[in-house]
Scaffold this motif. Structure first.
Motif, PDB file in Angstrom:
ATOM      1  N   GLU A  95      25.540  23.341  15.507  1.00 13.99           N
ATOM      2  CA  GLU A  95      26.821  22.671  15.274  1.00 13.99           C
ATOM      3  C   GLU A  95      27.929  23.177  16.190  1.00 13.99           C
ATOM      4  OE1 GLU A  95      27.472  23.334  11.135  1.00 13.99           O
ATOM      5  OE2 GLU A  95      25.908  21.904  10.487  1.00 13.99           O
ATOM      6  N   GLY A  96      27.616  24.165  17.028  1.00 14.06           N
ATOM      7  CA  GLY A  96      28.587  24.689  17.970  1.00 14.06           C
ATOM      8  C   GLY A  96      29.740  25.435  17.333  1.00 14.06           C
ATOM      9  N   ARG A  97      29.505  26.075  16.212  1.00 13.74           N
ATOM     10  CA  ARG A  97      30.579  26.799  15.522  1.00 13.74           C
ATOM     11  C   ARG A  97      30.254  28.271  15.381  1.00 13.74           C
ATOM     12  NH1 ARG A  97      28.860  27.667  10.316  1.00 13.74           N
ATOM     13  NH2 ARG A  97      27.195  26.273   9.591  1.00 13.74           N
ATOM     14  N   SER A  98      31.269  29.027  15.069  1.00 14.00           N
ATOM     15  CA  SER A  98      31.112  30.468  14.947  1.00 14.00           C
ATOM     16  C   SER A  98      30.535  30.853  13.595  1.00 14.00           C
ATOM     17  CB  SER A  98      32.472  31.153  15.130  1.00 14.00           C
ATOM     18  OG  SER A  98      32.398  32.531  14.835  1.00 14.00           O
ATOM     19  N   LEU A  99      29.612  31.815  13.604  1.00 12.55           N
ATOM     20  CA  LEU A  99      29.143  32.463  12.382  1.00 12.55           C
ATOM     21  C   LEU A  99      29.100  33.952  12.689  1.00 12.55           C
ATOM     22  CD1 LEU A  99      27.883  31.967   9.445  1.00 12.55           C
ATOM     23  CD2 LEU A  99      25.689  32.403  10.579  1.00 12.55           C
ATOM     24  N   GLY A 100      30.247  34.586  12.642  1.00 15.04           N
ATOM     25  CA  GLY A 100      30.319  36.008  12.895  1.00 15.04           C
ATOM     26  C   GLY A 100      30.243  36.360  14.363  1.00 15.04           C
ATOM     27  N   ASP A 101      30.339  37.661  14.628  1.00 13.98           N
ATOM     28  CA  ASP A 101      30.374  38.184  15.995  1.00 13.98           C
ATOM     29  C   ASP A 101      29.102  38.926  16.380  1.00 13.98           C
ATOM     30  OD1 ASP A 101      33.157  37.396  16.351  1.00 13.98           O
ATOM     31  OD2 ASP A 101      33.641  39.034  14.976  1.00 13.98           O
ATOM     32  N   VAL A 102      28.388  39.467  15.401  1.00 15.52           N
ATOM     33  CA  VAL A 102      27.157  40.211  15.659  1.00 15.52           C
ATOM     34  C   VAL A 102      26.135  39.829  14.600  1.00 15.52           C
ATOM     35  CG1 VAL A 102      26.076  42.493  15.817  1.00 15.52           C
ATOM     36  CG2 VAL A 102      28.423  42.193  16.607  1.00 15.52           C
ATOM     37  N   TYR A 103      24.885  39.615  15.030  1.00 14.76           N
ATOM     38  CA  TYR A 103      23.773  39.462  14.102  1.00 14.76           C
ATOM     39  C   TYR A 103      22.915  40.720  14.181  1.00 14.76           C
ATOM     40  CZ  TYR A 103      24.796  34.407  14.326  1.00 14.76           C
ATOM     41  OH  TYR A 103      25.400  33.179  14.288  1.00 14.76           O
ATOM     42  N   ALA A 120      22.593  32.840  22.020  1.00 14.32           N
ATOM     43  CA  ALA A 120      23.064  34.199  22.252  1.00 14.32           C
ATOM     44  C   ALA A 120      23.802  34.264  23.575  1.00 14.32           C
ATOM     45  CB  ALA A 120      21.896  35.175  22.267  1.00 14.32           C
ATOM     46  N   GLN A 121      24.556  35.329  23.761  1.00 14.14           N
ATOM     47  CA  GLN A 121      25.208  35.575  25.044  1.00 14.14           C
ATOM     48  C   GLN A 121      24.860  36.982  25.518  1.00 14.14           C
ATOM     49  OE1 GLN A 121      29.635  36.348  24.818  1.00 14.14           O
ATOM     50  NE2 GLN A 121      29.371  35.299  22.839  1.00 14.14           N
ATOM     51  N   PRO A 122      24.819  37.175  26.845  1.00 12.87           N
ATOM     52  CA  PRO A 122      24.496  38.509  27.364  1.00 12.87           C
ATOM     53  C   PRO A 122      25.540  39.533  26.930  1.00 12.87           C
ATOM     54  CG  PRO A 122      24.329  36.843  29.084  1.00 12.87           C
ATOM     55  CD  PRO A 122      24.992  36.183  27.922  1.00 12.87           C
ATOM     56  N   ILE A 123      25.069  40.775  26.743  1.00 10.13           N
ATOM     57  CA  ILE A 123      25.936  41.868  26.318  1.00 10.13           C
ATOM     58  C   ILE A 123      25.961  42.911  27.425  1.00 10.13           C
ATOM     59  CG2 ILE A 123      26.439  43.494  24.450  1.00 10.13           C
ATOM     60  CD1 ILE A 123      24.344  42.004  22.757  1.00 10.13           C
ATOM     61  N   GLU A 124      27.147  43.443  27.709  1.00  7.90           N
ATOM     62  CA  GLU A 124      27.290  44.502  28.692  1.00  7.90           C
ATOM     63  C   GLU A 124      27.907  45.725  28.043  1.00  7.90           C
ATOM     64  OE1 GLU A 124      29.565  43.072  31.955  1.00  7.90           O
ATOM     65  OE2 GLU A 124      28.052  41.620  32.605  1.00  7.90           O
ATOM     66  N   LEU A 274       8.822  48.882  14.503  1.00  6.92           N
ATOM     67  CA  LEU A 274       9.825  47.836  14.601  1.00  6.92           C
ATOM     68  C   LEU A 274      11.115  48.411  15.162  1.00  6.92           C
ATOM     69  CD1 LEU A 274      10.781  44.892  13.634  1.00  6.92           C
ATOM     70  CD2 LEU A 274      11.695  46.117  11.655  1.00  6.92           C
ATOM     71  N   SER A 275      11.780  47.676  16.025  1.00  9.87           N
ATOM     72  CA  SER A 275      13.135  48.030  16.432  1.00  9.87           C
ATOM     73  C   SER A 275      14.064  46.947  15.915  1.00  9.87           C
ATOM     74  CB  SER A 275      13.255  48.138  17.959  1.00  9.87           C
ATOM     75  OG  SER A 275      14.500  48.705  18.310  1.00  9.87           O
ATOM     76  N   ARG A 276      14.898  47.330  14.968  1.00 15.90           N
ATOM     77  CA  ARG A 276      15.854  46.398  14.369  1.00 15.90           C
ATOM     78  C   ARG A 276      16.746  45.813  15.472  1.00 15.90           C
ATOM     79  NH1 ARG A 276      16.982  46.540   8.848  1.00 15.90           N
ATOM     80  NH2 ARG A 276      15.596  48.354   8.862  1.00 15.90           N
ATOM     81  N   GLY A 277      16.963  44.512  15.445  1.00 10.79           N
ATOM     82  CA  GLY A 277      17.625  43.842  16.551  1.00 10.79           C
ATOM     83  C   GLY A 277      19.099  43.573  16.340  1.00 10.79           C
ATOM     84  N   ALA A 278      19.826  43.543  17.464  1.00  8.83           N
ATOM     85  CA  ALA A 278      21.249  43.202  17.480  1.00  8.83           C
ATOM     86  C   ALA A 278      21.476  42.115  18.521  1.00  8.83           C
ATOM     87  CB  ALA A 278      22.094  44.424  17.802  1.00  8.83           C
ATOM     88  N   MET A 279      22.314  41.153  18.175  1.00  9.44           N
ATOM     89  CA  MET A 279      22.586  40.025  19.058  1.00  9.44           C
ATOM     90  C   MET A 279      24.028  39.576  18.879  1.00  9.44           C
ATOM     91  SD  MET A 279      20.680  36.299  18.975  1.00  9.44           S
ATOM     92  CE  MET A 279      21.974  35.262  18.308  1.00  9.44           C
ATOM     93  N   VAL A 280      24.671  39.148  19.971  1.00  7.00           N
ATOM     94  CA  VAL A 280      26.007  38.548  19.903  1.00  7.00           C
ATOM     95  C   VAL A 280      25.826  37.044  20.057  1.00  7.00           C
ATOM     96  CG1 VAL A 280      28.284  38.390  20.960  1.00  7.00           C
ATOM     97  CG2 VAL A 280      27.112  40.606  20.842  1.00  7.00           C
ATOM     98  N   PRO A 287      33.652  38.387  21.214  1.00  7.47           N
ATOM     99  CA  PRO A 287      32.474  38.846  21.959  1.00  7.47           C
ATOM    100  C   PRO A 287      32.645  40.225  22.580  1.00  7.47           C
ATOM    101  CG  PRO A 287      33.615  37.115  23.164  1.00  7.47           C
ATOM    102  CD  PRO A 287      34.237  37.158  21.802  1.00  7.47           C
ATOM    103  N   GLY A 288      33.840  40.537  23.050  1.00  4.09           N
ATOM    104  CA  GLY A 288      34.075  41.849  23.648  1.00  4.09           C
ATOM    105  C   GLY A 288      33.946  42.962  22.626  1.00  4.09           C
ATOM    106  N   LEU A 289      34.551  42.783  21.457  1.00  4.96           N
ATOM    107  CA  LEU A 289      34.460  43.764  20.385  1.00  4.96           C
ATOM    108  C   LEU A 289      33.017  43.878  19.894  1.00  4.96           C
ATOM    109  CD1 LEU A 289      35.922  45.693  18.442  1.00  4.96           C
ATOM    110  CD2 LEU A 289      36.416  43.703  16.979  1.00  4.96           C
ATOM    111  N   ALA A 290      32.344  42.742  19.803  1.00 13.15           N
ATOM    112  CA  ALA A 290      30.946  42.743  19.369  1.00 13.15           C
ATOM    113  C   ALA A 290      30.074  43.526  20.341  1.00 13.15           C
ATOM    114  CB  ALA A 290      30.446  41.306  19.242  1.00 13.15           C
ATOM    115  N   ALA A 291      30.293  43.336  21.648  1.00  9.24           N
ATOM    116  CA  ALA A 291      29.525  44.073  22.655  1.00  9.24           C
ATOM    117  C   ALA A 291      29.785  45.568  22.543  1.00  9.24           C
ATOM    118  CB  ALA A 291      29.878  43.577  24.054  1.00  9.24           C
ATOM    119  N   ARG A 292      31.013  45.962  22.260  1.00 11.09           N
ATOM    120  CA  ARG A 292      31.327  47.382  22.083  1.00 11.09           C
ATOM    121  C   ARG A 292      30.570  47.968  20.896  1.00 11.09           C
ATOM    122  NH1 ARG A 292      37.368  47.187  21.286  1.00 11.09           N
ATOM    123  NH2 ARG A 292      36.940  49.154  20.214  1.00 11.09           N
ATOM    124  N   PHE A 293      30.423  47.186  19.822  1.00 11.46           N
ATOM    125  CA  PHE A 293      29.703  47.676  18.654  1.00 11.46           C
ATOM    126  C   PHE A 293      28.218  47.845  18.967  1.00 11.46           C
ATOM    127  CE2 PHE A 293      27.343  46.928  14.651  1.00 11.46           C
ATOM    128  CZ  PHE A 293      27.813  48.023  13.937  1.00 11.46           C
TER     129      PHE A 293
END
Length: 368
Positions: A95-103, A120-124, A274-280, A287-293
């Motif tokens: 739907e092209g809408r936001s659902l939080g900053d980090v999964y 998803a978007q790339p994280i730096e 298992l390695s628990r996953g993180a995604m923005v 997105p910037g704050l999410a990448a910092r986390f």
């Protein structure tokens, strides 16, 4: 990193007095979601929204330590079971809408599927390169924990000679001592649990013969199936179940630290990791704050907090004391579930349907 008494007291005060928890009724899926807010340490300047299929008690120390580095950040976390998070995230993306900053999710295959679908978007970040190659896909999904998949048992009720040390030994125990263990072994209901499905799928990849024998034995033993690790561990600790199969080592070890009568066995034939996953997500508002986390989760500081207070195993694979079986790293028994395109096969709709049908027929319908 070890907290000073003053720092620990500050954390505890915030955890008890400052955190607001709200149950979100009528949300997607059969399970209600719970939202918890961690107030900013200082004057609030921004909000980080985390949507997670991870127990809050494990995330809280990491969130609160991150807030020490970002004192103006209020953090809200919405808790799901894995399948509900995946459904909600996929719907929001379509739907092209936001659902939080980090999964954050233990069902890393679901995060890889989301990323592959353009959600998803790339994280730096300077610490993201600390992730092993098998725990990074396209800089979009990062694994931030090292969690062996273990067998657990009630130490007060299971004789030492009965404690299974391999997957085949568990299958043979359930055949040999059918009356004793009937209805008293627990595992995930992989029809409901994304992590349970991921682990069962990878079990089948290790050895088809052993997996088939184990499924048959679980079915004959009238295995008890549950949605979540915590439910099975509750029942093992209480003695209602005697053995739990395919449990997350971090959650099991937390119960041991709390003094519960749970023994933990690293299977000696192979141990899934298992390695628990993180995604923005692609439509994250911060997105910037999410990448910092996410970068913090992989930093030396974040890994130290994780080892001491949250998940108890770092990405180096070092295990805490008291776990039975070979060392998962030096013995060569570790079988990491790589974060990458091979996980797309796990989410292939036709393959998933066949796998669930076979599992249900073996585990559910063959039980007497």
């Amino acid at each position: 990193m070890t907290d000073s008494p003053a720092r620990l007291a500050h954390r505890l005060t915030r955890a008890v007095a400052g955190v607001l928890t709200v149950v979100l009724a009528g949300c997607l899926g059969a399970h209600a979601q719970t939202m918890t807010r961690f107030p900013a340490v200082g004057a609030q300047v921004d909000t980080l929204s985390i949507h997670a299929a991870t127990d809050l008690y494990a995330l809280a120390p990491l969130i609160q330590d991150f807030q020490e580095l970002s004192p103006g950040t209020m953090v809200e976390i919405v808790e799901y079971v894995t399948n509900d998070l995946f459904s909600a995230a996929a719907k929001a993306c379509a739907e092209g809408r936001s659902l939080g900053d980090v999964y954050l999710s233990s069902s890393v295959d679901q995060l890889v599927k989301l990323a592959n679908d353009g959600c998803a978007q790339p994280i730096e970040g300077p610490d993201l390169r600390r992730a092993p190659r098998w725990a990074n896909w396209r800089d979009e999904v990062f694994g931030f924990t090292f969690e062996p998949i273990v067998m657990v048992y009630n130490r007060d009720s299971v004789p030492a000679d009965d404690v299974p040390r391999t997957h085949l030994e568990l299958a043979e125990l359930l055949r040999r001592e059918a009356d004793r263990y009937r209805g008293r072994v627990g595992t995930y209901d992989i029809r409901l649990s994304g992590i349970g499905y991921l682990l069962a799928f990878n079990d089948a990849r290790q050895t088809t013969t052993t997996y088939g024998r184990l499924l048959e034995s679980l079915g004959r033993a009238q295995v008890v199936v549950r949605c979540c690790t915590s439910e099975i561990l509750d029942e093992v600790a209480a003695g209602r179940l005697l053995i739990g199969y395919n449990m997350l080592g971090s959650y099991a070890y937390d119960r041991v630290r709390r003094g519960q009568p749970i023994g933990i066995v690293m299977p000696a034939d192979y141990t899934l990791v298992l390695s628990r996953g993180a995604m923005v997500p692609a439509h994250a508002r911060q997105p910037g704050l999410a990448a910092r986390f996410v970068d913090y989760l992989l930093s030396e500081r974040g890994q130290s907090v994780g080892r001491s207070q949250s998940f108890f195993f770092g990405l180096d694979g070092a295990a805490p004391p008291g776990i039975e079986g070979p060392d998962v790293v030096t013995s060569g028994i570790a079988r990491p579930i790589a974060v990458g395109p091979t996980l797309l096969a796990v989410q292939d709709a036709a393959r998933r349907k066949r796998f669930l049908e076979d599992w249900s027929q073996s585990v559910i319908q063959t039980a007497p």
